[in-house]
Design a protein around this motif. Structure first.
Motif, PDB file in Angstrom:
ATOM      1  N   TRP A   1       0.838  -1.194   0.000  1.00  0.00           N
ATOM      2  CA  TRP A   1       0.000   0.000   0.000  1.00  0.00           C
ATOM      3  C   TRP A   1       0.873   1.244   0.000  1.00  0.00           C
ATOM      4  O   TRP A   1       1.814   1.363   0.766  1.00  0.00           O
ATOM      5  N   ILE A   2       0.561   2.198  -0.892  1.00  0.00           N
ATOM      6  CA  ILE A   2       1.270   3.465  -0.956  1.00  0.00           C
ATOM      7  C   ILE A   2       0.346   4.549  -0.439  1.00  0.00           C
ATOM      8  O   ILE A   2      -0.703   4.821  -1.028  1.00  0.00           O
ATOM      9  N   ASP A   3       0.710   5.150   0.667  1.00  0.00           N
ATOM     10  CA  ASP A   3      -0.090   6.206   1.273  1.00  0.00           C
ATOM     11  C   ASP A   3      -0.214   7.373   0.292  1.00  0.00           C
ATOM     12  O   ASP A   3       0.802   7.855  -0.223  1.00  0.00           O
ATOM     13  N   PRO A   4      -1.430   7.848   0.016  1.00  0.00           N
ATOM     14  CA  PRO A   4      -1.584   8.965  -0.936  1.00  0.00           C
ATOM     15  C   PRO A   4      -0.901  10.253  -0.472  1.00  0.00           C
ATOM     16  O   PRO A   4      -0.659  11.148  -1.282  1.00  0.00           O
ATOM     17  N   ALA A   5      -0.573  10.343   0.823  1.00  0.00           N
ATOM     18  CA  ALA A   5       0.122  11.532   1.325  1.00  0.00           C
ATOM     19  C   ALA A   5       1.592  11.534   0.924  1.00  0.00           C
ATOM     20  O   ALA A   5       2.248  12.580   0.944  1.00  0.00           O
TER      21      ALA A   5
ATOM     22  N   LEU B   1       4.626  11.807  -1.373  1.00  0.00           N
ATOM     23  CA  LEU B   1       4.886  12.426  -2.668  1.00  0.00           C
ATOM     24  C   LEU B   1       6.143  11.880  -3.318  1.00  0.00           C
ATOM     25  O   LEU B   1       6.172  11.642  -4.519  1.00  0.00           O
TER      26      LEU B   1
ATOM     27  N   PHE C   1       6.225  14.674   1.715  1.00  0.00           N
ATOM     28  CA  PHE C   1       4.846  14.237   1.916  1.00  0.00           C
ATOM     29  C   PHE C   1       3.918  15.432   2.084  1.00  0.00           C
ATOM     30  O   PHE C   1       4.345  16.579   2.281  1.00  0.00           O
TER      31      PHE C   1
ATOM     32  N   ARG D   1       0.279  17.148   3.747  1.00  0.00           N
ATOM     33  CA  ARG D   1      -0.721  17.163   4.811  1.00  0.00           C
ATOM     34  C   ARG D   1      -1.775  18.204   4.453  1.00  0.00           C
ATOM     35  O   ARG D   1      -1.473  19.382   4.320  1.00  0.00           O
TER      36      ARG D   1
ATOM     37  N   SER E   1      -2.801  23.668   4.132  1.00  0.00           N
ATOM     38  CA  SER E   1      -2.234  22.451   3.540  1.00  0.00           C
ATOM     39  C   SER E   1      -0.726  22.646   3.412  1.00  0.00           C
ATOM     40  O   SER E   1      -0.254  23.739   3.079  1.00  0.00           O
TER      41      SER E   1
ATOM     42  N   MET F   1      -6.535  19.277  -2.089  1.00  0.00           N
ATOM     43  CA  MET F   1      -6.189  18.203  -3.011  1.00  0.00           C
ATOM     44  C   MET F   1      -4.688  17.919  -2.973  1.00  0.00           C
ATOM     45  O   MET F   1      -3.868  18.822  -2.793  1.00  0.00           O
ATOM     46  N   ARG F   2      -4.342  16.647  -3.167  1.00  0.00           N
ATOM     47  CA  ARG F   2      -2.937  16.247  -3.238  1.00  0.00           C
ATOM     48  C   ARG F   2      -2.255  17.011  -4.363  1.00  0.00           C
ATOM     49  O   ARG F   2      -2.741  17.035  -5.489  1.00  0.00           O
TER      50      ARG F   2
ATOM     51  N   THR G   1       0.223  18.175  -7.431  1.00  0.00           N
ATOM     52  CA  THR G   1       0.891  17.518  -8.544  1.00  0.00           C
ATOM     53  C   THR G   1       2.269  18.147  -8.699  1.00  0.00           C
ATOM     54  O   THR G   1       2.608  19.125  -8.029  1.00  0.00           O
TER      55      THR G   1
END
Length: 241
Positions: free
Chosen positions: A71-75, A77, A89, A91, A115, A134-135, A137
């Motif tokens: 599993w790769i945590d979406p947080a 980067l 990462f 937050r 964020s 949003m995460r 890019t």
């Protein structure tokens, strides 16, 4: 119980310089070892080291560097392979307490944090703000993080905070907590370095009092760098992988 070890192979590392262009040459060979009748190890003809050889070596000596993908945590980067990172990462905005030291005129309380993009390595932490939940890019433009204890180079003075022992993905939460739970005590850079107008004291007073219902990203100055450029600076850009 004592074990007997047998010398089975040797790694030889060669360096040189290519005149056209003038770049350093790095070359590894692996040589099998054969024992003579008198018990003397003999170096046999070598062959170029292949990726599978390096993987086997890493698994044997530093198993945390190479492991099955899970599993790769979406947080998360980006991150480097070593224990010292770098670890990058995200937050998102969060409402939680913020603590200010007695040296300031600010009282601790519940606020909306912006964020954040955090970079941890070599027992240091750097922080940037980023607009929205949003995460980000790689093309996301980063903003200055308007916090006391942060200097002009985005480095956080963590004081006596307890820092994680490594910069691996599993250390993300501990690094974030070291920042969130620290006491903000002093200016490490002028307010105008972070804000387009006003002071950081005024900003946090407005957030603490509830006068500001949303985080005022429009007040933050650009960091002058995108996430992609940040990754390039710390050696984690795509072209170097």
């Amino acid at each position: 119980m004592a074990q007997t070890l047998h010398l089975s192979a040797a790694l030889l590392y060669y360096t040189g310089e290519d005149p056209l262009p003038a770049e350093a040459i790095h070359y590894w060979q692996i040589h099998p070892i054969e024992m003579s009748e008198k018990g003397i190890p003999l170096l046999r003809e070598g062959r170029p080291v292949q990726m599978k050889d390096l993987e086997s070596l890493c698994k044997a000596t530093l198993p945390n560097l190479i492991q099955n993908v899970g599993w790769i945590d979406p947080a998360l980067l980006a991150y480097g392979a070593g224990v010292e990172g770098p670890l990058v990462f995200f937050r998102p905005e969060v409402r939680r307490p913020i603590y200010f030291g007695r040296q300031t005129s600010l009282k601790s309380g519940m606020v909306l944090w912006p964020s954040l993009v955090m970079v941890a390595f070599c027992r240091k932490l750097y922080v940037f703000a980023t607009k929205g939940r949003m995460r980000p890019t790689q093309s996301t433009s980063l903003l200055m993080a308007p916090f006391l204890n942060v200097d002009v180079h985005h480095e956080v003075c963590l004081g006596s905070s307890r820092l994680p022992n490594g910069c691996r993905p599993q250390n993300m939460e501990a690094w974030a907590e070291a920042f969130y739970a620290s006491a903000f005590t002093h200016n490490n850079a002028p307010d105008h370095h972070f804000l387009k107008k006003g002071t950081m004291v005024e900003l946090w007073e407005a957030l603490l009092s509830g006068k500001l219902k949303r985080f005022p990203y429009h007040l933050l100055k650009p960091a002058g760098i995108t996430l992609r450029q940040l990754l390039q600076r710390i050696g984690l850009d795509e072209c170097k992988r």
